[in-house]
Design an enzyme around this catalytic site. Sequence first.
Site, PDB file in Angstrom:
ATOM      1  N   TYR A   9     -17.427  -1.544   3.018  1.00 43.53           N
ATOM      2  CA  TYR A   9     -17.787  -2.088   1.611  1.00 43.53           C
ATOM      3  C   TYR A   9     -17.825  -3.619   0.842  1.00 43.53           C
ATOM      4  CZ  TYR A   9     -14.990   0.028  -1.244  1.00 43.53           C
ATOM      5  OH  TYR A   9     -13.637  -0.207  -2.133  1.00 43.53           O
ATOM      6  N   GLU A  84      -5.880  -5.915   2.859  1.00 43.27           N
ATOM      7  CA  GLU A  84      -6.784  -4.832   1.957  1.00 43.27           C
ATOM      8  C   GLU A  84      -4.842  -4.218   0.398  1.00 43.27           C
ATOM      9  OE1 GLU A  84      -9.528  -4.702   0.780  1.00 43.27           O
ATOM     10  OE2 GLU A  84     -10.041  -6.063   2.732  1.00 43.27           O
TER      11      GLU A  84
END
Length: 95
Positions: A9, A84
Amino acid sequence: NEPLWLFGYGSLIWKPEIEHVEERVALLRGWHRSFCMKMTRWRGTKESPGLMMALDRGGQCKGVAFRIGDGNRRAQLDKILRREVTLKPTSYHPR
């Protein structure tokens, strides 16, 4: 031996940076996007933390599911984790 899917996302949708063999529109139930991650580096201070969008419990989130190829799963997971999970200590908890 089952397929490995990564839910993306936000920036992972338009810049996944992983090699994948398939992608599909996906709906993640039980999680929604929210400005719930407090940031003290780059976006705020300890006294006044900034907020960053992340997944929070409840609701649902539309995104993209990426199927990682069987031959290089570990390398692709390492690549996405380096991208991330860079904060120390990290605020992310991979699932």
